[in-house]
Design a protein around this motif. Structure first.
Motif, PDB file in Angstrom:
ATOM      1  N   ASP A  97       0.811  -0.984  -0.132  1.00  0.00           N
ATOM      2  CA  ASP A  97      -0.046  -0.037  -0.190  1.00  0.00           C
ATOM      3  C   ASP A  97       0.545   1.489   0.007  1.00  0.00           C
ATOM      4  O   ASP A  97       0.605   2.143   0.605  1.00  0.00           O
ATOM      5  CB  ASP A  97      -0.767   0.022   1.236  1.00  0.00           C
ATOM      6  CG  ASP A  97      -2.092  -0.839   1.390  1.00  0.00           C
ATOM      7  OD1 ASP A  97      -2.210  -1.474   0.299  1.00  0.00           O
ATOM      8  OD2 ASP A  97      -2.444  -1.414   2.138  1.00  0.00           O
ATOM      9  N   GLU A  98       1.863   1.129  -0.514  1.00  0.00           N
ATOM     10  CA  GLU A  98       3.074   2.033  -0.369  1.00  0.00           C
ATOM     11  C   GLU A  98       3.280   2.824  -1.849  1.00  0.00           C
ATOM     12  O   GLU A  98       3.617   1.978  -2.969  1.00  0.00           O
ATOM     13  CB  GLU A  98       4.479   2.230   0.032  1.00  0.00           C
ATOM     14  CG  GLU A  98       4.403   2.005   1.681  1.00  0.00           C
ATOM     15  CD  GLU A  98       4.982   2.060   2.389  1.00  0.00           C
ATOM     16  OE1 GLU A  98       5.246   2.173   3.346  1.00  0.00           O
ATOM     17  OE2 GLU A  98       5.956   1.007   2.186  1.00  0.00           O
ATOM     18  N   PRO A 119       2.845  -3.558  -3.303  1.00  0.00           N
ATOM     19  CA  PRO A 119       2.018  -4.531  -2.907  1.00  0.00           C
ATOM     20  C   PRO A 119       0.545  -4.504  -2.615  1.00  0.00           C
ATOM     21  O   PRO A 119       1.050  -3.323  -1.565  1.00  0.00           O
ATOM     22  CB  PRO A 119       2.569  -5.637  -1.933  1.00  0.00           C
ATOM     23  CG  PRO A 119       3.969  -5.380  -2.617  1.00  0.00           C
ATOM     24  CD  PRO A 119       4.305  -4.254  -2.405  1.00  0.00           C
ATOM     25  N   GLY A 120      -0.551  -4.992  -3.227  1.00  0.00           N
ATOM     26  CA  GLY A 120      -1.723  -4.674  -2.934  1.00  0.00           C
ATOM     27  C   GLY A 120      -2.685  -2.455  -3.344  1.00  0.00           C
ATOM     28  O   GLY A 120      -3.401  -2.327  -3.341  1.00  0.00           O
ATOM     29  N   PHE A 139      -3.502   3.730  -8.690  1.00  0.00           N
ATOM     30  CA  PHE A 139      -2.376   4.848  -8.571  1.00  0.00           C
ATOM     31  C   PHE A 139      -1.425   3.743  -9.180  1.00  0.00           C
ATOM     32  O   PHE A 139      -1.179   2.437  -9.351  1.00  0.00           O
ATOM     33  CB  PHE A 139      -1.581   5.030  -6.930  1.00  0.00           C
ATOM     34  CG  PHE A 139      -2.174   6.322  -6.453  1.00  0.00           C
ATOM     35  CD1 PHE A 139      -2.282   7.490  -6.677  1.00  0.00           C
ATOM     36  CD2 PHE A 139      -3.133   5.803  -5.231  1.00  0.00           C
ATOM     37  CE1 PHE A 139      -3.189   8.401  -5.847  1.00  0.00           C
ATOM     38  CE2 PHE A 139      -3.753   6.933  -4.370  1.00  0.00           C
ATOM     39  CZ  PHE A 139      -3.812   7.687  -4.713  1.00  0.00           C
ATOM     40  N   ARG A 140      -0.489   4.552  -9.925  1.00  0.00           N
ATOM     41  CA  ARG A 140       0.586   3.789 -10.875  1.00  0.00           C
ATOM     42  C   ARG A 140       1.979   4.523 -11.628  1.00  0.00           C
ATOM     43  O   ARG A 140       1.567   5.846 -11.412  1.00  0.00           O
ATOM     44  CB  ARG A 140      -0.116   2.979 -13.039  1.00  0.00           C
ATOM     45  CG  ARG A 140      -1.155   4.262 -13.277  1.00  0.00           C
ATOM     46  CD  ARG A 140      -1.491   3.981 -14.195  1.00  0.00           C
ATOM     47  NE  ARG A 140      -1.744   5.114 -15.930  1.00  0.00           N
ATOM     48  CZ  ARG A 140      -2.740   5.098 -16.116  1.00  0.00           C
ATOM     49  NH1 ARG A 140      -3.177   3.434 -16.945  1.00  0.00           N
ATOM     50  NH2 ARG A 140      -3.154   5.505 -17.732  1.00  0.00           N
ATOM     51  N   ALA A 141       2.545   3.629 -12.055  1.00  0.00           N
ATOM     52  CA  ALA A 141       4.166   4.300 -12.347  1.00  0.00           C
ATOM     53  C   ALA A 141       3.681   5.903 -13.296  1.00  0.00           C
ATOM     54  O   ALA A 141       2.880   5.696 -14.386  1.00  0.00           O
ATOM     55  CB  ALA A 141       4.684   3.003 -12.665  1.00  0.00           C
ATOM     56  N   ALA A 191      -3.124   5.737   1.434  1.00  0.00           N
ATOM     57  CA  ALA A 191      -3.821   6.722   2.065  1.00  0.00           C
ATOM     58  C   ALA A 191      -3.339   8.075   2.297  1.00  0.00           C
ATOM     59  O   ALA A 191      -4.230   9.204   2.136  1.00  0.00           O
ATOM     60  CB  ALA A 191      -3.790   6.285   4.594  1.00  0.00           C
ATOM     61  N   MET A 192      -2.136   8.064   2.833  1.00  0.00           N
ATOM     62  CA  MET A 192      -1.854   9.702   2.684  1.00  0.00           C
ATOM     63  C   MET A 192      -1.562  10.217   0.893  1.00  0.00           C
ATOM     64  O   MET A 192      -1.370  11.905   1.134  1.00  0.00           O
ATOM     65  CB  MET A 192      -0.608  10.314   3.431  1.00  0.00           C
ATOM     66  CG  MET A 192      -0.659   9.913   4.895  1.00  0.00           C
ATOM     67  SD  MET A 192      -1.897  10.427   5.758  1.00  0.00           S
ATOM     68  CE  MET A 192      -1.976  11.834   5.966  1.00  0.00           C
ATOM     69  N   ALA A 193      -2.335   9.843   0.705  1.00  0.00           N
ATOM     70  CA  ALA A 193      -1.500  10.404  -0.895  1.00  0.00           C
ATOM     71  C   ALA A 193      -2.657  10.736  -1.785  1.00  0.00           C
ATOM     72  O   ALA A 193      -3.590  10.616  -1.940  1.00  0.00           O
ATOM     73  CB  ALA A 193      -0.811   9.661  -2.181  1.00  0.00           C
TER      74      ALA A 193
END
Length: 310
Positions: A28-29, A72-73, A77-79, A101-103
């Motif tokens: 989740d990062e 993972p997970g 969002f994507r590159a 969660a903070m993005a």
């Protein structure tokens, strides 16, 4: 990559640059190639805090840049996505890990510097104003009014229909600056309690200012504390005024009420697009000169946001 750390407590002079490995995004990062870092007062204060042990301390802050990889997970969002958000560790670096969660995404017509000047500071200003339950026509005092959060809180108060918006600043040379952002009156910190009463106070200073601020509340007044400065309040001072004091932290909204957080984010960018809110950037400073950025804030010389750029 370049990273800023500190191994001992002290002032800005203890910050040092080092070479470090690029981190890896976990579950989740997002791994973000950083373009801008917003310097916050809580982070500046953290450098002076006493710590146990002698391990180097990483520095948190708002970052903005481009997603390089996702952990993972991760969904949504994507590159290649341009994002901004609050990192709680190792934000002062050329690459940073940001929890989803903070993005949030940066609109196409905004740059990284504007994003770090608007998002966290704007969300704190928005949340503090909401917590104060300001009614149209009421009086509002904003402390630390020349700070990044303060400049946006002044604008929120004016847009929200406050009848009297007063800016409290540390020195008289900031008066014209905060008037230009909507303040009807300007007071110095030492005079804030004599210029009331106020229906609502948005306090970004705390410490020794907190007691006088409470004493300047009107009957039924509300003080919202969002600073990291601490301070002590006598319960009797609240009792005799029928007043209340509320603590506000944006992290609690981001993690506990994600739908509300997203709603406020959308509103922020809409108000910016409409010209209702505008950001003020005091200076863009190279990442390697982070000590100079911290000194600006410690000396209360900044007018608006101080931003590190890579």
């Amino acid at each position: 990559m370049l990273r800023i750390r500190h191994e001992v407590d002290g002032g800005p002079e203890v910050l040092s640059a080092e070479e470090a490995d690029v981190p890896t995004a976990g579950a989740d990062e997002l791994l973000v190639r950083v373009e801008a870092v917003g310097v916050t007062l809580p982070t500046v204060r953290k450098v002076r805090e006493a710590r146990e042990g002698g391990e180097p301390v990483s520095l948190g802050g708002e970052v903005a840049g481009t997603v390089v990889t996702t952990g993972p997970g991760v969904t949504g969002f994507r590159a290649g996505d341009r994002v901004t958000g609050l990192c709680f560790a190792d934000a002062y670096a050329e690459y940073a890990v940001l929890h989803t969660a903070m993005a949030s995404r940066i609109p196409d017509d905004a740059d990284a510097v504007e994003a770090v000047a608007l998002v966290r500071s704007g969300l704190v200003a928005r949340g503090a104003y909401e917590a104060a339950c300001v009614e149209p026509g009421e009086s509002v005092l904003v402390t630390a009014a020349a700070s990044a959060v303060g400049t946006l809180a002044l604008q929120y108060a004016k847009a929200g229909g406050a009848g009297r918006v007063v800016a409290a600043v540390s020195s008289a040379d900031k008066a014209d600056f905060v008037r230009g952002l909507g303040a009807d009156e300007v007071v110095l910190y030492g005079d804030a309690d004599r210029s009331g009463p106020y229906d609502a106070i948005l306090d970004g200073v705390g410490g020794d200012l907190l007691g006088p601020a409470v004493r300047s509340l009107a009957t039924g007044g509300r003080l919202v504390a969002f600073s990291s400065g601490g301070g002590t309040v006598e319960a009797y001072e609240l009792l005799v005024r029928g007043a209340s004091m509320i603590g506000f932290q944006i992290r609690a909204i981001a993690t506990g009420k994600p739908a509300l957080y997203e709603c406020w984010l959308r509103e922020l960018w809409q108000l910016r697009a409409a010209g209702t809110l505008r950001t003020v950037v005091h200076e863009e400073i190279p990442l390697a000169e982070a000590a100079r950025a911290h000194a600006l804030i410690e000396q209360r010389r900044n007018l608006g946001k101080v931003v590190l750029v890579t």
